[in-house]
Design a protein around this motif. Structure first.
Motif, PDB file in Angstrom:
ATOM      1  N   LEU A 149      -6.563  25.242  38.680  1.00 55.82           N
ATOM      2  CA  LEU A 149      -6.714  26.602  39.213  1.00 55.82           C
ATOM      3  C   LEU A 149      -5.630  27.522  38.649  1.00 55.82           C
ATOM      4  O   LEU A 149      -5.905  28.653  38.230  1.00 55.82           O
ATOM      5  N   ALA A 150      -4.397  27.025  38.628  1.00 56.39           N
ATOM      6  CA  ALA A 150      -3.298  27.851  38.116  1.00 56.39           C
ATOM      7  C   ALA A 150      -3.534  28.215  36.652  1.00 56.39           C
ATOM      8  O   ALA A 150      -3.281  29.356  36.230  1.00 56.39           O
ATOM      9  N   LEU A 151      -4.048  27.277  35.871  1.00 57.51           N
ATOM     10  CA  LEU A 151      -4.320  27.572  34.462  1.00 57.51           C
ATOM     11  C   LEU A 151      -5.488  28.535  34.307  1.00 57.51           C
ATOM     12  O   LEU A 151      -5.460  29.438  33.458  1.00 57.51           O
ATOM     13  N   ALA A 152      -6.527  28.370  35.123  1.00 53.54           N
ATOM     14  CA  ALA A 152      -7.648  29.322  35.086  1.00 53.54           C
ATOM     15  C   ALA A 152      -7.136  30.734  35.362  1.00 53.54           C
ATOM     16  O   ALA A 152      -7.471  31.690  34.651  1.00 53.54           O
ATOM     17  N   GLU A 179     -13.743  26.360  31.132  1.00 53.49           N
ATOM     18  CA  GLU A 179     -13.664  24.967  31.584  1.00 53.49           C
ATOM     19  C   GLU A 179     -12.833  24.840  32.862  1.00 53.49           C
ATOM     20  O   GLU A 179     -13.222  24.123  33.789  1.00 53.49           O
ATOM     21  N   PHE A 180     -11.707  25.545  32.931  1.00 54.49           N
ATOM     22  CA  PHE A 180     -10.858  25.416  34.120  1.00 54.49           C
ATOM     23  C   PHE A 180     -11.541  25.988  35.363  1.00 54.49           C
ATOM     24  O   PHE A 180     -11.425  25.411  36.445  1.00 54.49           O
ATOM     25  N   TRP A 181     -12.257  27.107  35.216  1.00 51.38           N
ATOM     26  CA  TRP A 181     -12.991  27.613  36.386  1.00 51.38           C
ATOM     27  C   TRP A 181     -14.095  26.648  36.793  1.00 51.38           C
ATOM     28  O   TRP A 181     -14.358  26.449  37.985  1.00 51.38           O
ATOM     29  N   GLU A 182     -14.743  26.028  35.798  1.00 58.16           N
ATOM     30  CA  GLU A 182     -15.812  25.065  36.107  1.00 58.16           C
ATOM     31  C   GLU A 182     -15.229  23.860  36.856  1.00 58.16           C
ATOM     32  O   GLU A 182     -15.789  23.419  37.864  1.00 58.16           O
TER      33      GLU A 182
END
Lengths: 189, 189
Positions: A149-152, A179-182
């Motif tokens: 989540l933090a990276l998204a 990809e991170f949101w997914e």
């Protein structure tokens, strides 16, 4: 090579301000690596070296770019060159592992399928104590519990900034962000 | 086939609201094609057909997607399928040219190296009289004089919306957006 020697070599290459940022990234990386289970020693090494070529003039970067492994598209955006170049130097000067080199190579852009080591270095670069930009505290809060989540959020913040500035947005960063949101969505659903 | 027959066939496939949108796109496309020198007849044909599969249920879209030319990555985002599918139908039902099929195929995403025909259909879809979203009037104003600038702004607006919604952003759209800002910058410098 000992971490201390690497740090001294890095200090010789950087301005005081950039070295202070690097120290911040080393500390943040250490914390994140412990929290999310990356190899702390490897993560610190990547953090020390990640910006070693950050202050080179464009000409030197473009020349060095020809001698290192350069992922597709990086050469079109000069601001992205310093990652792959630092990865090459880290290998040549300090004999780092491929995993550490990758964490350095992709620290600015991210990529699809990042290792935990790559994630913690990339995120630490965005939230170390010296960083101050809209939303950074929200990203720091997310980083306490949810690395993806933090990276998204961090990549979205980068994309927002580039939109505002009308600067090029790197497609690989967008793919990483998707990809991170997914991944985040899958966990929540 | 005559334009009138195509329009009737399209009307049969769409809800009243979607058909009204399509009429708006045809009118906006006509204006933009005249202004920026695209073939008006071809542009109107692409505009009529662009959303012909827009209201199909996901299952029908996924099935049809297997039978048409599907550019890389489109299949990962269901909201993008209706463009390539409409391009396939336009070819099959109405025998349109490749240039018209491409304008239909890429009307949602854009792509790198768009023809003027592709540009006017894509932009018309974003600014036809029925559209109402933050910034649309700025894009309409840009569209009076600068096709590339208007498209750069329009894609940025799309990316902003997807960031806000945490929805996937299509890398090809980002590449198109980067290109339009680069073209716009070159003209101004």
């Amino acid at each position: 090579m000992e971490e201390k020697e690497v740090a001294e070599r890095v200090r010789a290459e950087l301005s005081e301000a950039r070295f202070a940022h690097t120290q911040g990234v080393v500390d943040a990386t250490t914390e994140l690596a412990r929290r999310f289970g990356a190899n702390v020693q490897a993560a610190r090494l990547a953090a020390w070296v990640h910006d070693i070529a950050r202050e080179w003039p464009r000409e030197r970067l473009l020349q060095a770019a020809l001698r290192v492994e350069m992922p597709s598209g990086f050469a079109l955006i000069p601001a992205l060159l310093h990652g792959p170049i630092a990865a090459g130097l880290a290998n040549e000067w300090f004999g780092v592992s491929d995993a550490v080199a990758d964490a350095i190579r992709y620290h600015t852009t991210g990529r699809v399928g990042m290792s935990v080591l790559e994630k913690v270095v990339c995120l630490a670069d965005a939230i170390e104590r010296g960083r101050d930009y809209p939303g950074v505290n929200d990203i720091r809060a997310a980083a306490l519990t949810d690395l993806n989540l933090a990276l998204a959020m961090s990549f979205d913040s980068t994309i927002q900034y580039l939109l505002l500035k009308r600067e090029p947005i790197f497609p690989l960063t967008v793919m990483a962000r998707n990809e991170f949101w997914e991944l985040t969505r899958e966990v929540r659903e």
